[in-house]
Structures are given as C-alpha cells and as structure tokens.
Enzyme design. Structure first.
Site, PDB file in Angstrom:
ATOM      1  CG  ASN A 211      42.721  39.971  42.202  1.00 44.21           C
ATOM      2  OD1 ASN A 211      42.288  40.884  42.922  1.00 44.21           O
ATOM      3  ND2 ASN A 211      43.246  38.864  42.718  1.00 44.21           N
ATOM      4  NE  ARG A 212      35.601  40.900  39.132  1.00 44.66           N
ATOM      5  CZ  ARG A 212      34.919  41.073  37.992  1.00 44.66           C
ATOM      6  NH1 ARG A 212      34.141  42.118  37.846  1.00 44.66           N
ATOM      7  NH2 ARG A 212      35.031  40.189  37.013  1.00 44.66           N
ATOM      8  CD  GLU A 214      45.502  41.279  44.089  1.00 42.85           C
ATOM      9  OE1 GLU A 214      46.085  40.331  44.653  1.00 42.85           O
ATOM     10  OE2 GLU A 214      45.709  41.596  42.906  1.00 42.85           O
ATOM     11  CG  ASP A 281      52.171  33.540  39.738  1.00 39.59           C
ATOM     12  OD1 ASP A 281      52.002  34.691  40.178  1.00 39.59           O
ATOM     13  OD2 ASP A 281      52.454  32.567  40.466  1.00 39.59           O
TER      14      ASP A 281
END
Length: 536
Positions: A211-212, A214, A281
C-alpha cells in the site's frame, strides 16, 4: 478499455489452482453492549451477547479465493492447540486444502481477539484488541517441512500468493527458495508484503501489492501524486527484479509500472466506504486469480479495484462471491450504455441504486448501528427549498436515502405537463448533493413499497404537515420508527417557479412557457399536489 473488455477478461478467469503461503491467523470477535463504567475499575463494562471466530491473515486470503471459485491450497504453521485446529476445520469447511499446514507445539496459533462495544445497542466500535502470538521465525525443521511439501508440486499451481503478516512463517530462507523454485517452474508469485524498509526477501517475485505507506517505507519516495506512485513502483520493480511494479493507493486506486516501464494509474469508482478491513486481501486474491489466468496486468488491477470496492462496501471482512463481482461489472456496462459513454460516469451515479442493492446496503448500515433517514418527492426543478430541507433531513441521522417519483408517477400526481426535468436528471442532481447518500426511483404514487422494504429509522417530510398526515407514517410507526416534519424555505416551490417562468415567457411575446422550459408546446399545469403525497 471499458467495462465490456473487463467483463470479457473476467469471463476468462476459469478456476485456477492457487497456492497461498503465509501467516495463518484466527480472528475472534466478542460483541456486546457497552453499558456503563465498572464499579471495580475505571473501565467500560461490556455485556457480551455474540461471539464469532473467523479466518484471518493468509487463511482469510484462502477464504476470499474460494469465493472467487479458485482451487486453493494453503501452506503455513499453526500451534498444536484448539485455535489451530479451528483454523484447519474452518478452512476445510470452505474447501481449502490444508495438507501443507503444519502444527508446531513450540508456538501458539496466532489469535487476534477484538472486543466490539455498542452504545445503547447502536454504533459498534472496537474497544480493545488482544493478540496472542509469537513473532519468532519458525524453526529450520518446520521450514523444511513446509518446503518439502511444496517444491515438488509447484508446477501444479497456476499462481503462488505470499501473505506475509510478520508472524514468523515467511522467513528469508523459505521465501528465497520458494520464489526461486516457482520462477524456474514458470509460476507467477505475488506478494502482499509487511511494512518494512527492507524488501530483499521478496526479490525475484512477479510482483507485490504494497500500500501507499508500505511503498513509501520501502523506497523512501513520498507518494502524494500519480508521478510519485510511478516512481515508487518503478523503483520496486528495478531494485527487486520484479516483472511488475504495483502500488495500491486506497481511494485513489492502483498504480502500475509494467515490464516495459509503461506507467498507468487505475482509479477506483466513488463509493460508500463502510469498512476497509479485508480490502488488501481482496485485491491480492483478485490480482492473483487474474495473473493465474494470464489476464493482462492492466485488466488484473481493474478487476481488483472492482472486487476491493465491493469489499469496502461490506461491514467487516466478507467473502465476495464471484458472481457479485461479475454483476458489478455488468451494472457498470449498463450505466455506460445508458449514458452513451464508453465508461461509467464517476460520482453521483454511484449513489443511484436499484431496490435489491439498496436494501442490502441499508441492512449493512443498520448492522453497523447507523441511523437511516428516508424522504421522498418529485424534486422537479431542484431549488433552494429542496436543498435546505434535505440538509435538515440528513442531520436527523447518518444515512439519507431519497426516493424519487418516476416520470410516470409525477404525471399521475401533477398532470401531463410535468415533470419538467426527466427522472434520470432529477436523480443525478440529487445524488450530487453532499447531504444525500443514496437515491432510488419508484413508479407508484406513494413510497409505501420502499418503506416496507427499507424500514428506515426516520421518515422525513418537508412542509407544514402533522406527522400523522405524512404519507407512509403508518408503516414507519408500526415497526417503531419516527416521523419528522422539517421546515421549507418560505415562498419557494417548483409550482411557483414554473408559474413565474410561464408568466415571463408569456409577457415577452417571444416564446411560450414550454419553450422556456424545453418542454412540449402546451400550458404547464399548476395543479396543487395531494396533501402529504410528495415534495415538489
């Protein structure tokens, strides 16, 4: 690439064989009413009334994949305990192969236990989470068991998904060997990574779905624009020898840098977001299934946007049936065809729902403890009086649903010259208002059918009626709902606006009132509406 292309890609998914490797988690939930502060200590007293156990972590990915009709094998480690056996049983019940799930008596099964409190029976909120876990890497002996169970059969899988929650299963040694063997076998590997500054353990995978935040941590690139996302995705692709660089951007969609370095961003459709749990997920599962079917990466990310969008419309983690994803794509196709555009218009149109879909959405809001407000009317020539009264109605709850009389219904109520504005345009203008959450059209003179199906907490009408004069009051009060009447802006109504336009056009000697309003060439009706039936 529009919805028809997306549907064609979706219909090619087949039933791929998917291997999921990662941290298996049991999610436990205790729900109850948060009644008061305990006499024993300054803490909230929760009176429990419901308990649930659900698959979490990599086990949840397996469950979501089963909803997408994939053939799923799970590989991971559980404790030699009841929680571990429950994960195995719940997985088997949904059709997941757990032959590569091993018990380790030296560590407990990872359990996340959440306590959810409702204030006066409504508005559930998480009060406390208790984690039972060991984050130490699994032992070399257990690691060898997992690898021995997998490496000889990797070519039987269409894709490998790695779901890393940093609970000890995804050791650097295991991932290097697994990714290397899969690459040799020509099997794509997709990773949902942990939050870390070092992603070297994932080197050589086909792609990842950080994600952003991470991606920012792993690359050092601050992601505020599409160009920033492309920079981060490209850096991940180069530094880790990935085929595809992907960064998920929550409400802003997904960014992709492909094998040739071509950068693209795929925005999401505006939608009501109830709960982001499980969206990551779901995106991993859908991209994995698409790559397994050799769907083009751009299409895979668009499918993931659709599936993850459906996930955030649910309360809590929910399995999205494959047919529901397909139906959403079909709905977007129909909307595009109706508007004569190649793609669906964003924004207000996402608030306009058919009754079955709206009933399901309202039920989810109610389950989350949100107060549902309903009002209805013709809303012909939307004016300041409408806007004011809708804002007041919205303030009475947390979700405002507006029922709009169809063109046929308006003609029945107000005569053959009305409505001035067609139903689709009236609905779109209402949906554009920030106070309005959902819009639905109905053909009957009264909203009785909608009230019986939706069962709102509050029925609102604008005007000077008594509550018992509001049409539908008997339905709402029968099940314990409220009926409220809010004020209107003095001197403002559709009828008066139409009459004013008629007078202006008539006195000009240039055009008829019908010409001014873009309608047929006959006088506009100024007949009064039946008391309490509908707003103007």
């Amino acid at each position: 690439m529009g919805p028809p292309d997306l549907l064609a890609a979706f219909d090619r998914l087949g039933r791929p064989s998917v291997l999921v490797v990662g941290d298996l988690i049991l999610d436990r939930y205790t729900f109850g009413n948060a009644e008061r502060v305990s006499q024993e200590a300054p803490v909230i007293l929760l009176r429990a009334d419901q308990r649930e156990a659900r698959l979490g972590g990599a086990a949840n990915v397996c469950n979501l994949l089963r909803g997408l009709d994939a053939v799923v094998t799970c590989a991971g480690v559980i404790g030699h305990d009841r929680d571990g056996e429950l994960i195995r049983r719940l997985s088997n019940e949904v059709g997941v192969d757990t032959s590569a799930v091993f018990s380790d008596p030296s560590r407990p099964t990872t359990v996340k236990e959440r306590f959810i409190g409702r204030a006066q029976g409504r508005h559930p909120h998480q009060m406390l989470r208790v984690d039972s876990e060991v984050r130490d890497p699994i032992s070399p002996a257990i690691e060898r068991q997992v690898l021995d169970a997998l490496v000889g059969r990797l070519d039987a899988f269409d894709v490998v998904l790695i779901s890393d929650y940093s609970k000890g299963v995804c050791t650097g040694s295991l991932l290097r060997q697994l990714i290397g063997r899969a690459r040799q076998a020509g099997v794509p590997v997709l990773v949902d990574p942990i939050r870390s500054h070092d992603y070297s353990c994932y080197r050589g995978a086909t792609s990842m779905t950080p994600n952003r935040l991470e991606a920012e941590m792993a690359t050092g690139v601050r992601i505020e624009t599409a160009a920033d996302a492309f920079q981060a995705a490209g850096k991940l692709r180069r530094d880790l020898d990935l085929e595809l660089g992907i960064v998920t951007l929550d409400r802003d969609g997904m960014a992709l840098v492909d094998r040739d370095g071509t950068a693209s961003v795929f925005p999401t459709r505006p939608r009501a977001v109830y709960d982001i749990t499980g969206a990551g997920d779901m995106a991993l599962a859908m991209i994995g299934v698409a790559l397994a079917a050799k769907i083009a990466p751009a299409m895979a990310l668009q499918l993931a946007n659709v599936a993850a969008g459906l996930e955030v419309e649910k309360v809590g983690v929910a399995v999205i049936p494959r047919e529901e994803v397909r139906q959403r794509i079909v709905d977007e196709m129909r909307t595009a065809e109706h508007d004569g555009r190649p793609t669906r218009l964003p924004g207000p149109l996402d608030k306009i729902l058919p009754l079955d879909r709206l009933a399901a959405v309202v039920a989810e809001h109610e389950q989350a403890g949100r107060k549902i407000v309903f009002t209805n009317g013709c809303f012909d020539l939307l004016h300041v009086g409408h806007v004011s009264y809708l804002a007041e109605a919205r303030a009475l709850g947390e979700v405002l649903v507006v029922g709009v009389n169809s063109d046929a219904s308006v003609r029945q109520l107000k005569g053959p010259t009305r409505p001035v504005i067609a139903e689709r345009d009236r609905m779109t203008m209402l949906a554009a208002l920030s106070a309005v959450d959902y819009v639905i059209v109905f053909d009957e003179p009264t909203p009785h059918r909608l009230l019986e199906r939706l069962r709102p907490d509050v029925l609102v009408k604008g005007g000077t009626y008594r509550p018992d004069e509001v049409v539908g009051h008997e339905i709402v009060t029968a099940y314990g709902g409220e009926v409220c009447v809010v004020g209107l802006v003095d001197g403002v109504s559709t009828t008066k606006i139409v009459a004013s336009l008629q007078q202006t056009a008539g006195s000009s000697g240039v055009a008829t009132s019908a010409d001014v309003l873009g309608g047929p060439h006959f006088p506009l009706s100024t007949a009064a509406q039946p008391a309490g039936a509908n707003g103007s």
